[in-house]
Design an enzyme around this catalytic site. Structure first.
Site, PDB file in Angstrom:
ATOM      1  N   TYR A   1      -0.849  -1.737  10.626  1.00  0.00           N
ATOM      2  CA  TYR A   1      -0.849  -2.295   8.907  1.00  0.00           C
ATOM      3  C   TYR A   1      -0.065  -1.736   8.004  1.00  0.00           C
ATOM      4  O   TYR A   1       0.808  -2.237   6.928  1.00  0.00           O
ATOM      5  CB  TYR A   1      -2.823  -1.071   8.225  1.00  0.00           C
ATOM      6  CG  TYR A   1      -2.488  -1.552   7.312  1.00  0.00           C
ATOM      7  CD1 TYR A   1      -3.164  -3.150   6.820  1.00  0.00           C
ATOM      8  CD2 TYR A   1      -2.358  -0.456   6.055  1.00  0.00           C
ATOM      9  CE1 TYR A   1      -3.658  -3.086   5.296  1.00  0.00           C
ATOM     10  CE2 TYR A   1      -2.686  -0.076   5.067  1.00  0.00           C
ATOM     11  CZ  TYR A   1      -3.206  -2.098   4.357  1.00  0.00           C
ATOM     12  OH  TYR A   1      -3.967  -1.677   3.043  1.00  0.00           O
TER      13      TYR A   1
ATOM     14  N   SER B   1       0.851  -1.408   0.132  1.00  0.00           N
ATOM     15  CA  SER B   1       0.061   0.442  -0.017  1.00  0.00           C
ATOM     16  C   SER B   1       0.544   1.164  -0.144  1.00  0.00           C
ATOM     17  O   SER B   1       2.057   1.423   0.000  1.00  0.00           O
ATOM     18  CB  SER B   1      -0.940  -0.481   1.435  1.00  0.00           C
ATOM     19  OG  SER B   1      -1.528   0.982   1.073  1.00  0.00           O
TER      20      SER B   1
END
Lengths: 77, 245
Positions: free
Chosen positions: B152, B139
């Site tokens: 995350y 990401s």
């Protein structure tokens, strides 16, 4: 020479592209036969397939010479 | 170009918006696909949409035995594995002061350790065949950071570092390992954002819109193709210009 030894040496010759004469029982895969660490993993995979055995990781780490491989496979036979 | 006919691909997280788009794109290029995820009904529905050349193997990425089973069953179903797309991911967002160990660990287990385990299991066949494509979906926030996502972003940054190591280990066997880093994409994961949050995000995106899942999937198709043989250890950023790295 036993059948197992011949089959092991044939695999080593084919996989590492070395001369059969170099594949002595005391030859070390990495130091003497030019294998890298990934080659040794692949050799173990090839032995597992050829002899229909499982070679656990801790045993595989101890297989450093052609003779080590032959002896381990004999011990499984 | 980018023909995947005869290739066998496993996509994790295929019950999600991005994973479904990735599996659909690989399938459209001719690949046989195995769809994995935790929601079997969503996977079966996608399989029905795709028609032939599609298989379903549900699995939990935080369960070591389940990940091994996934590798074995998908290889057995397809007769091999050429392309592995680690897309499965979860979030457990919270500001770090309030972030619990278990929520940190859970995100690492699914997003990072699960991906590693699956790659390790898939490697054997790829090494034997002397070819393989591994694409890890990371990401943009794994590179830029994002408040509220310490867990995350750690996992996603971890994927990038891990992929570089794997790329070096496997390059001599014609196996490439790359990451694809989406920016903000319109999926169920971003649908839950409020309009205000969305507006704030779009203010940071030069393209002034969210990305579409198919725009990410197109990047995966490229990295999975024969044409991408010389790109490895890289991260392909697809983010509308949100971060230029």
């Amino acid at each position: 020479m036993s059948d197992i030894a011949q089959r092991v040496k044939k695999i080593v010759v084919e996989h590492l592209g070395v001369e059969a004469a170099q594949v002595k029982e005391d030859a070390k895969f990495i130091d003497d036969l030019g294998a890298d660490s990934l080659d040794t993993v692949e050799l173990v995979m090839a032995f597992e397939e050829e002899f229909s055995i499982e070679i656990p990781d801790d045993a595989a780490e101890k297989i450093q010479t052609v003779g080590d491989a032959i002896n381990f496979i004999k011990s499984k036979g | 170009m980018f023909d995947l006919g005869g290739k066998k691909a496993l996509v994790t997280g295929a019950s999600g918006g991005l994973g479904a788009a990735i599996a659909t794109a690989l399938h459209a290029r001719g690949a046989t696909v195995t769809l994995s995820g935790t929601r079997a009904d969503a996977l079966e529905a996608l399989k029905a949409t795709l028609g032939e050349r599609a298989h379903v193997v549900a699995a939990r990425m935080d369960d070591a035995a389940d990940v091994d089973r996934l590798a074995k069953e998908s290889e057995a179903a397809m007769g091999g594995l050429d392309i592995l797309v680690n897309n499965a991911g979860i979030t457990r967002d919270n500001i770090s002061m309030r972030l619990k160990d278990e929520d940190f660990q859970k995100v690492l287990d699914v997003n990072l350790l699960g991906a590693f385990r699956l790659i390790r299991a898939a490697m054997r066949g790829m090494m034997k065949r002397r070819s393989g494509r591994i694409v890890n979906i990371t990401s943009v926030v794994g590179v830029t950071g994002n408040p509220g996502q310490a867990n995350y972003t750690a996992a996603k940054a971890g994927l990038i570092g891990m992929s570089k190591s794997l790329a070096q280990e496997l390059a001599s066997r014609n196996i490439t390992v790359n990451c694809l880093a989406p920016g903000f994409i319109a999926t169920p994961m971003t649908d839950v954002l409020t309009d205000e949050q969305k507006k704030a995000i779009l203010g940071r995106v030069p393209a002034e819109r969210l990305g579409r899942p198919d725009e990410i999937a197109a990047g995966v198709v490229y990295l999975a193709s024969d044409e991408a043989a010389y790109i490895t250890g890289q991260t392909l950023h697809i983010n509308g210009g949100m971060a230029m790295i």
